[in-house]
Design a protein around this motif. Sequence first.
Motif, PDB file in Angstrom:
ATOM      1  N   HIS A  56      18.037  22.507  32.142  1.00 25.99           N
ATOM      2  CA  HIS A  56      18.886  21.400  31.698  1.00 25.99           C
ATOM      3  C   HIS A  56      19.353  21.619  30.257  1.00 25.99           C
ATOM      4  CE1 HIS A  56      20.375  17.589  33.147  1.00 25.99           C
ATOM      5  NE2 HIS A  56      20.098  17.005  31.998  1.00 25.99           N
ATOM      6  N   LEU A  57      18.443  22.095  29.398  1.00 28.88           N
ATOM      7  CA  LEU A  57      18.827  22.388  28.019  1.00 28.88           C
ATOM      8  C   LEU A  57      19.822  23.546  27.959  1.00 28.88           C
ATOM      9  CD1 LEU A  57      15.805  22.218  25.540  1.00 28.88           C
ATOM     10  CD2 LEU A  57      17.671  20.603  25.824  1.00 28.88           C
ATOM     11  N   PRO A  61      26.490  20.877  28.595  1.00 26.59           N
ATOM     12  CA  PRO A  61      27.942  21.137  28.578  1.00 26.59           C
ATOM     13  C   PRO A  61      28.529  21.352  27.178  1.00 26.59           C
ATOM     14  CG  PRO A  61      27.501  18.804  28.979  1.00 26.59           C
ATOM     15  CD  PRO A  61      26.178  19.509  29.027  1.00 26.59           C
ATOM     16  N   TYR A  62      27.742  21.097  26.139  1.00 20.47           N
ATOM     17  CA  TYR A  62      28.265  21.216  24.779  1.00 20.47           C
ATOM     18  C   TYR A  62      27.984  22.579  24.156  1.00 20.47           C
ATOM     19  CZ  TYR A  62      28.036  16.235  25.658  1.00 20.47           C
ATOM     20  OH  TYR A  62      28.152  14.996  26.237  1.00 20.47           O
ATOM     21  N   GLY A  63      27.141  23.360  24.831  1.00 19.86           N
ATOM     22  CA  GLY A  63      26.794  24.670  24.290  1.00 19.86           C
ATOM     23  C   GLY A  63      25.777  24.616  23.162  1.00 19.86           C
ATOM     24  N   ILE A 163      17.077  14.932  23.939  1.00 22.58           N
ATOM     25  CA  ILE A 163      17.330  15.866  22.837  1.00 22.58           C
ATOM     26  C   ILE A 163      18.814  16.201  22.742  1.00 22.58           C
ATOM     27  CG2 ILE A 163      16.885  18.211  22.011  1.00 22.58           C
ATOM     28  CD1 ILE A 163      14.074  17.879  23.362  1.00 22.58           C
ATOM     29  N   ILE A 164      19.448  16.461  23.877  1.00 21.49           N
ATOM     30  CA  ILE A 164      20.886  16.746  23.882  1.00 21.49           C
ATOM     31  C   ILE A 164      21.656  15.547  23.333  1.00 21.49           C
ATOM     32  CG2 ILE A 164      22.886  17.164  25.381  1.00 21.49           C
ATOM     33  CD1 ILE A 164      20.894  18.704  27.238  1.00 21.49           C
ATOM     34  N   GLY A 165      21.192  14.344  23.681  1.00 20.63           N
ATOM     35  CA  GLY A 165      21.849  13.123  23.212  1.00 20.63           C
ATOM     36  C   GLY A 165      21.835  12.996  21.701  1.00 20.63           C
ATOM     37  N   ILE A 166      20.748  13.439  21.057  1.00 19.08           N
ATOM     38  CA  ILE A 166      20.680  13.410  19.598  1.00 19.08           C
ATOM     39  C   ILE A 166      21.797  14.270  19.010  1.00 19.08           C
ATOM     40  CG2 ILE A 166      19.302  14.143  17.608  1.00 19.08           C
ATOM     41  CD1 ILE A 166      16.795  13.424  19.247  1.00 19.08           C
ATOM     42  N   TYR A 167      21.983  15.449  19.571  1.00 19.95           N
ATOM     43  CA  TYR A 167      23.024  16.360  19.092  1.00 19.95           C
ATOM     44  C   TYR A 167      24.418  15.817  19.399  1.00 19.95           C
ATOM     45  CZ  TYR A 167      20.020  20.220  17.671  1.00 19.95           C
ATOM     46  OH  TYR A 167      19.114  21.002  16.992  1.00 19.95           O
TER      47      TYR A 167
END
Length: 198
Positions: A56-57, A61-63, A163-167
């Motif tokens: 998942h990490l 989709p944002y790379g 974690i992705i949401g933080i970024y």
Amino acid sequence: EYSLGLKELERQRTIERLSQEGLLELQKGLSLPLLPYSLAVISAEDAAGYRDFMRHLDENPYGFRFDIELYPALMQGADCPASIIAALDAVMESGKEYDAVLILRGGGAKLDLACFDDYSLSAVIAQYPMPVLTAIGHDQDFHVCDMVAYEYVKTPTALADFIIGIYEEEDERLSSCENRIRLAAANRFYREESLVES
């Protein structure tokens, strides 16, 4: 059912003891870096939850990219608490400065997950000097380790999303700042140009 009843009684005693010792909220006083990049993961190497988390990490989709190191541990059974404590010790002894420690395990039977209600493990997590994030079990599960952690979510995939949401939020904030700067620069240029022409 009898075993589950005993485990629940033991769990309540553990919560009371941690509360009396002032350990339930210690992790909440720590700070997660603005962009947690270097992450120590404690999980079983062959666990589906760990694979789901990594996939998942990696496929976000944002790379976005992360520095992740696995510290293997047993994720069920009588030896599980001691194994996770040993992994937490290994993280500290590595000499590497991690932004957070993540404890991952997919779902399972309640008795399989009872080790995450262990007093010794919960006390170590509560007093750990860096943020510990947990993702243990499925939606119906909530363990003492979750209670004392800096943050908990229901599944390893949900932790990857967290974690992705933080970024993602920081990326949106920076994009908004960039747009405001461009607009301010354009307005300034327009005013300067008007002054020159007049």
